[in-house]
Write a protein that holds these residues in place. Sequence first.
Motif, PDB file in Angstrom:
ATOM      1  N   ILE A  75       0.309   4.697  21.746  1.00 58.14           N
ATOM      2  CA  ILE A  75       1.180   5.445  20.837  1.00 58.14           C
ATOM      3  C   ILE A  75       1.688   4.542  19.721  1.00 58.14           C
ATOM      4  O   ILE A  75       1.625   4.885  18.530  1.00 58.14           O
ATOM      5  N   LEU A  76       2.184   3.361  20.083  1.00 60.89           N
ATOM      6  CA  LEU A  76       2.724   2.437  19.077  1.00 60.89           C
ATOM      7  C   LEU A  76       1.647   1.973  18.097  1.00 60.89           C
ATOM      8  O   LEU A  76       1.878   1.908  16.886  1.00 60.89           O
ATOM      9  N   THR A  77       0.463   1.680  18.620  1.00 58.73           N
ATOM     10  CA  THR A  77      -0.630   1.247  17.744  1.00 58.73           C
ATOM     11  C   THR A  77      -1.005   2.348  16.760  1.00 58.73           C
ATOM     12  O   THR A  77      -1.196   2.101  15.558  1.00 58.73           O
ATOM     13  N   GLY A  78      -1.112   3.564  17.271  1.00 60.73           N
ATOM     14  CA  GLY A  78      -1.466   4.684  16.402  1.00 60.73           C
ATOM     15  C   GLY A  78      -0.449   4.900  15.297  1.00 60.73           C
ATOM     16  O   GLY A  78      -0.818   5.178  14.142  1.00 60.73           O
ATOM     17  N   ILE A  79       0.827   4.771  15.609  1.00 58.98           N
ATOM     18  CA  ILE A  79       1.860   4.975  14.595  1.00 58.98           C
ATOM     19  C   ILE A  79       1.771   3.907  13.506  1.00 58.98           C
ATOM     20  O   ILE A  79       1.957   4.197  12.312  1.00 58.98           O
ATOM     21  N   VAL A  80       1.459   2.669  13.888  1.00 58.72           N
ATOM     22  CA  VAL A  80       1.313   1.594  12.893  1.00 58.72           C
ATOM     23  C   VAL A  80       0.132   1.890  11.964  1.00 58.72           C
ATOM     24  O   VAL A  80       0.226   1.732  10.736  1.00 58.72           O
ATOM     25  N   VAL A  81      -0.988   2.331  12.527  1.00 58.83           N
ATOM     26  CA  VAL A  81      -2.151   2.698  11.702  1.00 58.83           C
ATOM     27  C   VAL A  81      -1.796   3.850  10.772  1.00 58.83           C
ATOM     28  O   VAL A  81      -2.168   3.869   9.588  1.00 58.83           O
ATOM     29  N   PHE A  82      -1.060   4.815  11.283  1.00 63.08           N
ATOM     30  CA  PHE A  82      -0.618   5.939  10.463  1.00 63.08           C
ATOM     31  C   PHE A  82       0.246   5.457   9.301  1.00 63.08           C
ATOM     32  O   PHE A  82       0.116   5.941   8.164  1.00 63.08           O
ATOM     33  N   PHE A  83       1.118   4.500   9.567  1.00 61.33           N
ATOM     34  CA  PHE A  83       1.964   3.925   8.509  1.00 61.33           C
ATOM     35  C   PHE A  83       1.102   3.302   7.408  1.00 61.33           C
ATOM     36  O   PHE A  83       1.346   3.525   6.210  1.00 61.33           O
ATOM     37  N   ILE A  84       0.095   2.527   7.803  1.00 57.87           N
ATOM     38  CA  ILE A  84      -0.790   1.895   6.813  1.00 57.87           C
ATOM     39  C   ILE A  84      -1.501   2.949   5.975  1.00 57.87           C
ATOM     40  O   ILE A  84      -1.595   2.833   4.747  1.00 57.87           O
ATOM     41  N   GLY A  85      -2.006   4.012   6.623  1.00 64.82           N
ATOM     42  CA  GLY A  85      -2.673   5.080   5.892  1.00 64.82           C
ATOM     43  C   GLY A  85      -1.744   5.793   4.930  1.00 64.82           C
ATOM     44  O   GLY A  85      -2.148   6.186   3.826  1.00 64.82           O
ATOM     45  N   SER A  86      -0.481   5.966   5.319  1.00 71.26           N
ATOM     46  CA  SER A  86       0.489   6.642   4.456  1.00 71.26           C
ATOM     47  C   SER A  86       0.760   5.825   3.198  1.00 71.26           C
ATOM     48  O   SER A  86       0.817   6.369   2.084  1.00 71.26           O
ATOM     49  N   VAL A  87       0.928   4.515   3.358  1.00 74.15           N
ATOM     50  CA  VAL A  87       1.157   3.647   2.204  1.00 74.15           C
ATOM     51  C   VAL A  87      -0.065   3.660   1.283  1.00 74.15           C
ATOM     52  O   VAL A  87       0.065   3.755   0.052  1.00 74.15           O
ATOM     53  N   GLY A  88      -1.256   3.585   1.875  1.00 75.10           N
ATOM     54  CA  GLY A  88      -2.471   3.632   1.063  1.00 75.10           C
ATOM     55  C   GLY A  88      -2.603   4.933   0.297  1.00 75.10           C
ATOM     56  O   GLY A  88      -2.988   4.945  -0.888  1.00 75.10           O
ATOM     57  N   ALA A  89      -2.274   6.059   0.934  1.00 76.17           N
ATOM     58  CA  ALA A  89      -2.360   7.356   0.265  1.00 76.17           C
ATOM     59  C   ALA A  89      -1.371   7.439  -0.889  1.00 76.17           C
ATOM     60  O   ALA A  89      -1.668   8.012  -1.946  1.00 76.17           O
ATOM     61  N   ALA A  90      -0.175   6.881  -0.688  1.00 72.82           N
ATOM     62  CA  ALA A  90       0.828   6.902  -1.752  1.00 72.82           C
ATOM     63  C   ALA A  90       0.369   6.124  -2.983  1.00 72.82           C
ATOM     64  O   ALA A  90       0.762   6.446  -4.112  1.00 72.82           O
ATOM     65  N   LEU A  91      -0.487   5.121  -2.772  1.00 71.93           N
ATOM     66  CA  LEU A  91      -0.944   4.275  -3.885  1.00 71.93           C
ATOM     67  C   LEU A  91      -2.330   4.661  -4.403  1.00 71.93           C
ATOM     68  O   LEU A  91      -2.836   4.019  -5.325  1.00 71.93           O
ATOM     69  N   ALA A  92      -2.962   5.683  -3.834  1.00 68.50           N
ATOM     70  CA  ALA A  92      -4.343   6.045  -4.188  1.00 68.50           C
ATOM     71  C   ALA A  92      -4.462   6.402  -5.661  1.00 68.50           C
ATOM     72  O   ALA A  92      -3.652   7.153  -6.209  1.00 68.50           O
ATOM     73  N   GLY A  93      -5.525   5.861  -6.293  1.00 66.53           N
ATOM     74  CA  GLY A  93      -5.736   6.123  -7.707  1.00 66.53           C
ATOM     75  C   GLY A  93      -6.824   7.128  -7.993  1.00 66.53           C
ATOM     76  O   GLY A  93      -7.066   7.473  -9.159  1.00 66.53           O
ATOM     77  N   SER A  94      -7.514   7.609  -6.968  1.00 63.67           N
ATOM     78  CA  SER A  94      -8.581   8.586  -7.145  1.00 63.67           C
ATOM     79  C   SER A  94      -8.639   9.465  -5.908  1.00 63.67           C
ATOM     80  O   SER A  94      -8.087   9.118  -4.852  1.00 63.67           O
ATOM     81  N   VAL A  95      -9.325  10.580  -6.037  1.00 69.97           N
ATOM     82  CA  VAL A  95      -9.431  11.478  -4.888  1.00 69.97           C
ATOM     83  C   VAL A  95     -10.261  10.834  -3.787  1.00 69.97           C
ATOM     84  O   VAL A  95     -10.011  11.053  -2.598  1.00 69.97           O
ATOM     85  N   GLU A  96     -11.241   9.995  -4.182  1.00 68.35           N
ATOM     86  CA  GLU A  96     -12.049   9.303  -3.177  1.00 68.35           C
ATOM     87  C   GLU A  96     -11.182   8.343  -2.357  1.00 68.35           C
ATOM     88  O   GLU A  96     -11.316   8.259  -1.128  1.00 68.35           O
TER      89      GLU A  96
END
Length: 399
Positions: A75-96
């Motif tokens: 559970i803890l590992t998954g939440i950390v990965v989710f956090f990384i994905g959320s930050v990346g999505a917030a900074l995404a510069g293209s739909v890809e």
Amino acid sequence: MQPGLLRTALVLGLLSMVGPFAIDMYLPAMPAIAAGLGTTEGGVQATLTAYFLAFGVAQMVYGPWADQSGRKLPILTGIVVFFIGSVGAALAGSVEALVLWRAVQGLGGAAVMVVPRAVIRDLYTGPAATRMMAMIMLVISVSPMLAPLAGSLVLSLAGWRMVFWVLAGAAVLSVILTVTLQPETLPVARRRPVRLNFLLRGSRQLLSDPLFMGLTLVGGFGMASFFVFLASASFVYTGQYGLSPTGFSLAFAINAVGFFSASQAAGPLAVRLGMTRLILLGVGGFACFTMGLLVVTAMGGTALWVLILGLFLGNACLGTVIPTTMVLALEPHGEVAGLASSLGGTLQMLVGGVMIAVSAPFFDGTALPMVAVIAFCGAAALVLSLLTLRNLGAAPAQG
């Protein structure tokens, strides 16, 4: 319900909200994302498909891992990965790039879906497990009612990127919640090391079990209908019906209330009617309402209230089906609860992702394609439930 049981339901429900919030909160922003990244409706829908597919595949990792190491570490590992994905999505510069980071979010979010179901199986079986699953769904029900409204508020104040920053903050809170309030439920004596031959043997056993596969796919087509609605509703409600992001959020909440309100009746109804009979009645109602809505929509009856009412009634029936099929599918497989939960979740998410991908070319911003795919899911679930449960009795299950 005893205080300890209530706390378990509350904690697991709050953890399980992370995944749905990652879906529901950004729904009002989908048209804005399409405009901001210079892409099409199909391009934005691909971000949802990527999330579902990654979410589904990752469950095959978290389930066996949870059987080996206990429930808290995955559970803890998954939440950390989710956090990384959320930050990346917030900074995404293209739909890809957004598609990629949404997939990372899905890889992490899977943990807080599959592992809590294994926790329930650690503690309860039968109607008792159904009641616990329904209690968790009651907590999760806050998501489709409040997450789109929260997303529309964030969208109006700070733009669509802030939605993902808020999700990153939710991940941090989830880590704190897990560390402080969620005890380990799998004793060391019951843990199983991850061995390839065990996974292959267990998977073969599950995949060859007609009851497990049938119930999993019944729930899968039911969930797929909701995924199709998620992928297209914002474009339909804001395009065809001219609703604002806030108006869409309110309409979406009404549609979701039917599902989660009915899910609370699943436990008592399972005791009274029997789990088999409850599934058949629920799937039958879901298929009838959605196919009826398709006929009305095809004949030109596309008033907004008709669409909302038809989906509300169909989802109300579906609300009695999803928790019951989950419990009944896992019931005979307590010795591989983590694997069974992960495999079942993977199959269901794959069905949902494939249905979005296959039907996406037919979406045109109007209600008819969306309703047609939802009705197809209802018909498929009905046929599968009849084939799977025809030889089972309808006596109330004990637990």
